[in-house]
Scaffold this motif. Structure first.
Motif, PDB file in Angstrom:
ATOM      1  N   ASN A   1     206.705  67.291 -27.305  1.00 56.38           N
ATOM      2  CA  ASN A   1     206.721  67.486 -28.646  1.00 56.38           C
ATOM      3  C   ASN A   1     207.788  66.594 -29.542  1.00 56.38           C
ATOM      4  O   ASN A   1     207.598  66.248 -30.390  1.00 56.38           O
ATOM      5  N   ASP A   2     208.790  66.344 -28.742  1.00 55.66           N
ATOM      6  CA  ASP A   2     210.155  65.721 -29.075  1.00 55.66           C
ATOM      7  C   ASP A   2     210.099  64.227 -28.387  1.00 55.66           C
ATOM      8  O   ASP A   2     210.746  63.303 -29.420  1.00 55.66           O
ATOM      9  N   GLU A   3     209.243  63.798 -27.455  1.00 53.82           N
ATOM     10  CA  GLU A   3     209.770  62.658 -26.931  1.00 53.82           C
ATOM     11  C   GLU A   3     208.692  61.747 -27.571  1.00 53.82           C
ATOM     12  O   GLU A   3     207.443  61.835 -27.564  1.00 53.82           O
ATOM     13  N   THR A   4     209.199  60.463 -27.895  1.00 56.59           N
ATOM     14  CA  THR A   4     208.453  59.271 -28.221  1.00 56.59           C
ATOM     15  C   THR A   4     208.206  58.054 -27.313  1.00 56.59           C
ATOM     16  O   THR A   4     207.245  57.043 -27.498  1.00 56.59           O
ATOM     17  N   ASP A   5     209.154  57.890 -26.538  1.00 58.17           N
ATOM     18  CA  ASP A   5     209.222  56.903 -25.295  1.00 58.17           C
ATOM     19  C   ASP A   5     208.131  56.848 -24.532  1.00 58.17           C
ATOM     20  O   ASP A   5     207.902  58.105 -23.960  1.00 58.17           O
ATOM     21  N   GLU A   6     207.247  56.048 -24.592  1.00 58.99           N
ATOM     22  CA  GLU A   6     206.027  56.358 -23.669  1.00 58.99           C
ATOM     23  C   GLU A   6     206.404  56.154 -22.088  1.00 58.99           C
ATOM     24  O   GLU A   6     205.451  56.908 -21.425  1.00 58.99           O
ATOM     25  N   ALA A   7     207.384  55.650 -21.671  1.00 58.91           N
ATOM     26  CA  ALA A   7     207.720  55.781 -20.328  1.00 58.91           C
ATOM     27  C   ALA A   7     208.004  57.039 -20.026  1.00 58.91           C
ATOM     28  O   ALA A   7     207.899  57.601 -18.800  1.00 58.91           O
ATOM     29  N   MET A   8     208.880  57.713 -20.864  1.00 58.45           N
ATOM     30  CA  MET A   8     209.314  59.083 -20.548  1.00 58.45           C
ATOM     31  C   MET A   8     208.163  59.934 -20.890  1.00 58.45           C
ATOM     32  O   MET A   8     208.120  61.092 -19.919  1.00 58.45           O
ATOM     33  N   ARG A   9     207.418  59.780 -21.497  1.00 60.16           N
ATOM     34  CA  ARG A   9     206.165  60.731 -21.753  1.00 60.16           C
ATOM     35  C   ARG A   9     205.315  60.567 -20.439  1.00 60.16           C
ATOM     36  O   ARG A   9     204.787  61.651 -20.153  1.00 60.16           O
ATOM     37  N   ALA A  10     205.178  59.536 -20.104  1.00 65.68           N
ATOM     38  CA  ALA A  10     204.330  59.373 -18.589  1.00 65.68           C
ATOM     39  C   ALA A  10     204.808  60.238 -17.699  1.00 65.68           C
ATOM     40  O   ALA A  10     204.234  60.810 -16.728  1.00 65.68           O
ATOM     41  N   ARG A  11     206.335  59.927 -17.459  1.00 63.22           N
ATOM     42  CA  ARG A  11     207.184  60.664 -16.555  1.00 63.22           C
ATOM     43  C   ARG A  11     206.806  62.442 -16.697  1.00 63.22           C
ATOM     44  O   ARG A  11     206.652  63.111 -15.731  1.00 63.22           O
ATOM     45  N   VAL A  12     206.727  62.701 -17.727  1.00 60.62           N
ATOM     46  CA  VAL A  12     206.790  64.167 -18.195  1.00 60.62           C
ATOM     47  C   VAL A  12     205.495  64.674 -17.739  1.00 60.62           C
ATOM     48  O   VAL A  12     205.283  65.649 -17.401  1.00 60.62           O
ATOM     49  N   PHE A  13     204.306  63.836 -17.902  1.00 60.83           N
ATOM     50  CA  PHE A  13     202.959  64.414 -17.709  1.00 60.83           C
ATOM     51  C   PHE A  13     202.859  64.216 -16.185  1.00 60.83           C
ATOM     52  O   PHE A  13     202.343  65.209 -15.543  1.00 60.83           O
ATOM     53  N   GLU A  14     203.492  63.420 -15.454  1.00 58.63           N
ATOM     54  CA  GLU A  14     203.594  63.726 -14.037  1.00 58.63           C
ATOM     55  C   GLU A  14     204.296  64.863 -13.645  1.00 58.63           C
ATOM     56  O   GLU A  14     203.553  65.560 -12.863  1.00 58.63           O
ATOM     57  N   LEU A  15     205.287  65.296 -14.078  1.00 56.07           N
ATOM     58  CA  LEU A  15     206.059  66.557 -13.839  1.00 56.07           C
ATOM     59  C   LEU A  15     205.190  67.858 -14.189  1.00 56.07           C
ATOM     60  O   LEU A  15     205.059  68.694 -13.579  1.00 56.07           O
ATOM     61  N   LEU A  16     204.399  67.456 -15.461  1.00 60.90           N
ATOM     62  CA  LEU A  16     203.573  68.541 -15.853  1.00 60.90           C
ATOM     63  C   LEU A  16     202.340  68.720 -14.826  1.00 60.90           C
ATOM     64  O   LEU A  16     201.984  70.010 -14.462  1.00 60.90           O
ATOM     65  N   ASN A  17     202.085  67.647 -14.188  1.00 58.49           N
ATOM     66  CA  ASN A  17     200.707  67.832 -13.041  1.00 58.49           C
ATOM     67  C   ASN A  17     201.245  68.449 -11.929  1.00 58.49           C
ATOM     68  O   ASN A  17     200.663  69.205 -11.253  1.00 58.49           O
TER      69      ASN A  17
END
Length: 214
Positions: A35-51
């Motif tokens: 909800n707060d992250e705008t950096d695409e690389a960081m968002r990709a990493r968050v999606f990995e952690l969510l998976n």
């Protein structure tokens, strides 16, 4: 000493909540970060952690369904491959554990599956620095034999868990931590059998149970 069924159900629920808190909490934290992250690389990493967290949560739920639940839909016997997949999912995140499945029977009674799964879970948690988890089981001449062997550089089994596995509930009662051990003991005892746990020797420990098939 016996434990009130309602109290025991509460203890199992407490264990389930404890074991699922970490992966489910990680899912919640990850969603908040998105909800707060705008950096695409960081968002990709968050999606990995969510998976990863979602996969861990699903694997644990599948394991607990067979290990603690009624295993509805399987009939009186359960495909042993379901137990194999459940244990694989349970230890999937621990890259330091090698899992070997040595069960030739295509199906085993539900009670035997619960013994196999819960002993495997307890044994895997004793491999504090990783190692090998080998699970074997068979049904012959009306008897079930289950053997779980662990081998690793450091094996630590809580004395309370050992005592509950072999002797059942202690005077001080059962705790969420020992609920799985108590379940194993009661299933085996009710089927006229006994649970044995060896002392660690040469970095090896063996859990065994022999009881009547139902």
């Amino acid at each position: 000493m016996t434990v009130n069924p309602v109290d025991f159900a509460s203890l199992l629920c407490s264990k389930l909540c404890h074991d699922l808190l970490s992966p489910v909490g990680a899912l919640n934290n990850g969603l908040e970060l998105l909800n707060d992250e705008t950096d695409e690389a960081m968002r990709a990493r968050v999606f990995e952690l969510l998976n990863e967290s979602a996969r861990t949560s699903a694997n644990k739920l599948k394991f607990f369904r067979l290990a603690f639940g009624a295993a509805g839909g399987f009939g009186e016997a359960v495909d042993s491959r379901e137990a194999k997949l459940a244990i694989e999912g349970l230890v999937a995140d621990n890259k330091r554990i090698q899992f070997d499945w040595i069960v030739e029977a295509e199906k085993l009674p539900k009670a035997a599956i619960k013994v196999v799964l819960n002993l495997a879970m307890i044994a895997s948690e004793a491999l504090v620095r990783g190692g090998t988890l080998a699970v074997g089981g068979e049904e012959t001449d009306g008897h079930i034999e289950v053997v779980v062997q662990i081998e690793g550089p450091r094996i630590v089994l809580d004395p309370e868990l050992r005592a509950t596995l072999t002797d059942g509930a202690r005077a001080e009662g059962v705790t969420p931590r020992t609920a799985a051990a108590y379940l194993v003991h009661e299933i085996v005892r009710d089927a006229g059998g006994r649970v044995l746990v060896s002392e660690p020797a040469d970095a090896v420990m063996i859990f065994g149970a022999v009881f009547n098939a139902r």
